[in-house]
Design a protein around this motif. Structure first.
Motif, PDB file in Angstrom:
ATOM      1  N   HIS A  30       0.993  -1.118   0.236  1.00 35.79           N
ATOM      2  CA  HIS A  30      -0.083   0.174  -0.295  1.00 35.79           C
ATOM      3  C   HIS A  30       1.123   1.151  -0.167  1.00 35.79           C
ATOM      4  O   HIS A  30       0.238   1.952   0.467  1.00 35.79           O
ATOM      5  N   MET A  31       1.948   1.262  -0.469  1.00 39.61           N
ATOM      6  CA  MET A  31       2.529   2.451  -1.368  1.00 39.61           C
ATOM      7  C   MET A  31       2.279   3.004  -1.739  1.00 39.61           C
ATOM      8  O   MET A  31       1.835   3.193  -3.292  1.00 39.61           O
ATOM      9  N   GLN A  32       3.261   4.694  -1.763  1.00 41.78           N
ATOM     10  CA  GLN A  32       1.867   5.213  -3.386  1.00 41.78           C
ATOM     11  C   GLN A  32       4.263   4.961  -3.788  1.00 41.78           C
ATOM     12  O   GLN A  32       4.788   6.060  -3.347  1.00 41.78           O
ATOM     13  N   ALA A  33       3.298   5.133  -4.897  1.00 40.52           N
ATOM     14  CA  ALA A  33       4.712   4.863  -6.569  1.00 40.52           C
ATOM     15  C   ALA A  33       4.990   6.805  -6.925  1.00 40.52           C
ATOM     16  O   ALA A  33       3.727   7.389  -7.361  1.00 40.52           O
ATOM     17  N   PHE A  34       5.701   7.056  -7.280  1.00 40.94           N
ATOM     18  CA  PHE A  34       6.099   8.199  -8.061  1.00 40.94           C
ATOM     19  C   PHE A  34       6.988   7.643  -8.980  1.00 40.94           C
ATOM     20  O   PHE A  34       8.130   7.289  -8.618  1.00 40.94           O
ATOM     21  N   GLY A  35       6.283   7.738  -9.847  1.00 39.34           N
ATOM     22  CA  GLY A  35       6.804   7.693 -11.270  1.00 39.34           C
ATOM     23  C   GLY A  35       6.271   6.039 -12.112  1.00 39.34           C
ATOM     24  O   GLY A  35       4.911   6.063 -12.086  1.00 39.34           O
ATOM     25  N   PRO A  36       7.056   5.179 -12.954  1.00 40.07           N
ATOM     26  CA  PRO A  36       8.625   5.212 -13.375  1.00 40.07           C
ATOM     27  C   PRO A  36       8.831   6.565 -14.410  1.00 40.07           C
ATOM     28  O   PRO A  36       8.067   7.202 -14.679  1.00 40.07           O
ATOM     29  N   VAL A  37      10.016   6.829 -14.021  1.00 34.53           N
ATOM     30  CA  VAL A  37      10.821   7.927 -14.742  1.00 34.53           C
ATOM     31  C   VAL A  37      12.411   7.566 -15.979  1.00 34.53           C
ATOM     32  O   VAL A  37      12.621   6.803 -14.864  1.00 34.53           O
ATOM     33  N   HIS A  38      12.261   7.462 -16.561  1.00 36.74           N
ATOM     34  CA  HIS A  38      13.410   7.751 -16.903  1.00 36.74           C
ATOM     35  C   HIS A  38      14.475   9.108 -16.982  1.00 36.74           C
ATOM     36  O   HIS A  38      14.215   9.826 -17.698  1.00 36.74           O
ATOM     37  N   LEU A  39      15.988   8.472 -16.404  1.00 32.97           N
ATOM     38  CA  LEU A  39      17.087   8.990 -15.763  1.00 32.97           C
ATOM     39  C   LEU A  39      16.892   9.894 -17.354  1.00 32.97           C
ATOM     40  O   LEU A  39      17.770  10.988 -16.925  1.00 32.97           O
ATOM     41  N   GLY A  40      17.148   9.623 -18.980  1.00 27.61           N
ATOM     42  CA  GLY A  40      17.114   9.963 -19.564  1.00 27.61           C
ATOM     43  C   GLY A  40      16.555  11.026 -20.047  1.00 27.61           C
ATOM     44  O   GLY A  40      16.809  12.228 -21.045  1.00 27.61           O
ATOM     45  N   SER A  41      15.229  11.479 -19.304  1.00 24.91           N
ATOM     46  CA  SER A  41      14.448  12.499 -19.616  1.00 24.91           C
ATOM     47  C   SER A  41      14.862  13.672 -18.187  1.00 24.91           C
ATOM     48  O   SER A  41      13.638  14.330 -18.223  1.00 24.91           O
ATOM     49  N   ILE A  42      15.975  13.341 -17.716  1.00 23.73           N
ATOM     50  CA  ILE A  42      15.668  14.451 -16.331  1.00 23.73           C
ATOM     51  C   ILE A  42      17.126  15.389 -16.824  1.00 23.73           C
ATOM     52  O   ILE A  42      18.391  15.092 -17.201  1.00 23.73           O
ATOM     53  N   SER A  43      17.184  16.832 -16.915  1.00 24.57           N
ATOM     54  CA  SER A  43      18.010  17.469 -16.946  1.00 24.57           C
ATOM     55  C   SER A  43      19.208  17.345 -15.633  1.00 24.57           C
ATOM     56  O   SER A  43      18.886  16.922 -14.534  1.00 24.57           O
ATOM     57  N   THR A  44      20.423  17.675 -15.691  1.00 16.41           N
ATOM     58  CA  THR A  44      21.142  17.792 -14.396  1.00 16.41           C
ATOM     59  C   THR A  44      20.868  19.358 -13.336  1.00 16.41           C
ATOM     60  O   THR A  44      21.342  18.723 -12.673  1.00 16.41           O
ATOM     61  N   SER A  45      20.467  19.601 -13.426  1.00 19.30           N
ATOM     62  CA  SER A  45      19.102  20.520 -12.788  1.00 19.30           C
ATOM     63  C   SER A  45      18.082  20.160 -12.046  1.00 19.30           C
ATOM     64  O   SER A  45      17.406  20.328 -10.976  1.00 19.30           O
ATOM     65  N   GLY A  46      17.760  18.626 -12.396  1.00 20.76           N
ATOM     66  CA  GLY A  46      16.813  17.557 -11.537  1.00 20.76           C
ATOM     67  C   GLY A  46      15.551  17.829 -12.614  1.00 20.76           C
ATOM     68  O   GLY A  46      14.860  17.614 -11.668  1.00 20.76           O
ATOM     69  N   GLN A  47      14.764  19.066 -13.366  1.00 16.71           N
ATOM     70  CA  GLN A  47      13.562  18.860 -14.404  1.00 16.71           C
ATOM     71  C   GLN A  47      13.578  17.835 -14.974  1.00 16.71           C
ATOM     72  O   GLN A  47      14.506  17.649 -16.163  1.00 16.71           O
ATOM     73  N   LEU A  48      12.636  18.136 -15.400  1.00 17.53           N
ATOM     74  CA  LEU A  48      11.705  16.604 -16.231  1.00 17.53           C
ATOM     75  C   LEU A  48      12.117  17.401 -17.555  1.00 17.53           C
ATOM     76  O   LEU A  48      11.399  18.070 -18.178  1.00 17.53           O
ATOM     77  N   ILE A  49      12.405  16.326 -18.526  1.00 19.84           N
ATOM     78  CA  ILE A  49      12.877  17.480 -20.037  1.00 19.84           C
ATOM     79  C   ILE A  49      10.913  16.474 -21.154  1.00 19.84           C
ATOM     80  O   ILE A  49      11.871  15.936 -21.296  1.00 19.84           O
ATOM     81  N   GLY A  50      10.727  17.034 -21.042  1.00 23.68           N
ATOM     82  CA  GLY A  50      10.288  16.559 -22.389  1.00 23.68           C
ATOM     83  C   GLY A  50       8.884  15.234 -22.189  1.00 23.68           C
ATOM     84  O   GLY A  50       9.009  14.672 -23.098  1.00 23.68           O
ATOM     85  N   LYS A  51       8.130  14.715 -21.005  1.00 22.99           N
ATOM     86  CA  LYS A  51       7.748  13.724 -20.743  1.00 22.99           C
ATOM     87  C   LYS A  51       7.535  13.586 -19.427  1.00 22.99           C
ATOM     88  O   LYS A  51       7.924  14.548 -17.894  1.00 22.99           O
ATOM     89  N   ALA A  52       6.146  13.241 -19.416  1.00 26.12           N
ATOM     90  CA  ALA A  52       5.236  13.639 -17.701  1.00 26.12           C
ATOM     91  C   ALA A  52       5.981  11.782 -17.767  1.00 26.12           C
ATOM     92  O   ALA A  52       5.779  11.099 -18.373  1.00 26.12           O
TER      93      ALA A  52
END
Length: 310
Positions: A30-52
């Motif tokens: 019963h844990m809340q999941a955040f993701g999945p996210v592909h690390l290639g869509s994250i900039s070095t500043s931690g922002q998501l690039i073009g992908k929800a």
């Protein structure tokens, strides 16, 4: 060193199938999941690039900051964060793929044996087993050689043990003190690590992290050595689990299973840059400040030293 305040903060686990593992932690724990996210869509500043990011991306955007320079590796890595409260995370799941074949890497080796969680006082342990059975959980019952827990009529409290999709054992502990309230899980309590030489590992955790010995099976169990370690106040944090072959040789640890685990309440020590996944909490988002450093123990396991300040 404030040894009485040391406790398990989070665990970073490699998984073979990220979607399957997310379903397990959502449906069973019963844990809340955040993701999945592909690390290639994250900039070095931690922002998501073009992908929800499915399942909500606020937490991900808040904690990921300054991923180390692993641009090539990041293109083949997907992650998800698991939270028992919805703020902060308890478990980081990591799935990697082979650059040449694009096939997902399978978890192997002996790193983390399992971990334990304390359940909310609102959880009825009498019906939890049936609920987990209905959710198609795989059970592993108490092993007296592992933690002394067996199912007997005269015991007032019992833990339940389930297996995650990789075969790791998760102990679900009742809250016998009714000290915390919340959802299903109120805290991540302890981690069980495979170790090659239990005495060497024990010495490291006692001398470097100032843990205390809660119990040590010694040579009572054939082929196994289990050493339970607590912080200064007696809270169990780490269990060392050594195995030997029938001819008495130690079973070597290592493999693709544990990225790192984090302990809060440790003084800053070790390295600031960690070669694995380096995720930071954003104080502007989570109202917390972190100043993590990294050390590795006698078996080479990386430990994140978390410091939280008001």
């Amino acid at each position: 060193m404030t040894g009485d305040l040391i406790q398990l903060n989070h665990i970073a686990l490699y998984v073979t199938n990220l979607e399957r593992s997310i379903r397990f932690y959502e449906d069973i724990l019963h844990m809340q999941a955040f993701g999945p996210v592909h690390l290639g869509s994250i900039s070095t500043s931690g922002q998501l690039i073009g992908k929800a990011v499915s399942g909500g991306h606020g937490l991900l955007k808040g904690i990921i900051g300054g991923i180390s320079s692993r641009a090539v590796k990041d293109q083949y890595t997907d992650i998800a964060l698991l939270s028992s409260t919805g703020s902060g995370y308890d478990i980081l799941l990591i799935q990697e793929r082979h650059p040449d074949s694009d096939n997902t890497k399978s978890v192997d080796g002996k790193t983390i044996f399992g971990f334990s969680c304390t359940l909310s006082p609102s959880v009825d342990m009498e019906i939890l087993g049936w609920d987990l059975h209905q959710a198609e959980a795989n059970f592993e019952w108490g092993d007296p050689g592992l933690d002394g827990t067996v199912f007997t009529e005269d015991a007032q409290y019992h833990s339940l043990y389930v297996k995650d999709p990789e075969g790791r054992i998760i102990e679900l502990k009742p809250d016998t003190e009714n000290t915390k309230t919340g959802g299903f899980i109120t805290s991540l309590d302890s981690i069980i690590l495979h170790v090659t030489y239990p005495d060497i590992s024990k010495k490291y955790y006692l001398e470097e992290l100032h843990f205390r010995i809660d119990s040590d099976s010694g040579n009572k169990i054939t082929g196994k050595r289990i050493i339970s370690l607590t912080n200064q106040s007696g809270k169990r944090c780490v269990t060392l689990y050594g195995l030997t072959t029938p001819d008495g040789n130690p079973v070597q640890t290592g493999g693709y299973g544990l990225d790192h685990f984090a302990l809060s309440g440790l003084e800053e020590k070790g390295e600031k840059n960690y070669p694995g996944l380096d995720l930071k909490m954003d104080p502007d988002t989570l109202q917390e400040k972190t100043n993590s450093s990294y050390i590795h123990d006698s078996d080479g396991y990386w430990i994140e030293c978390c410091q939280y300040q008001e």
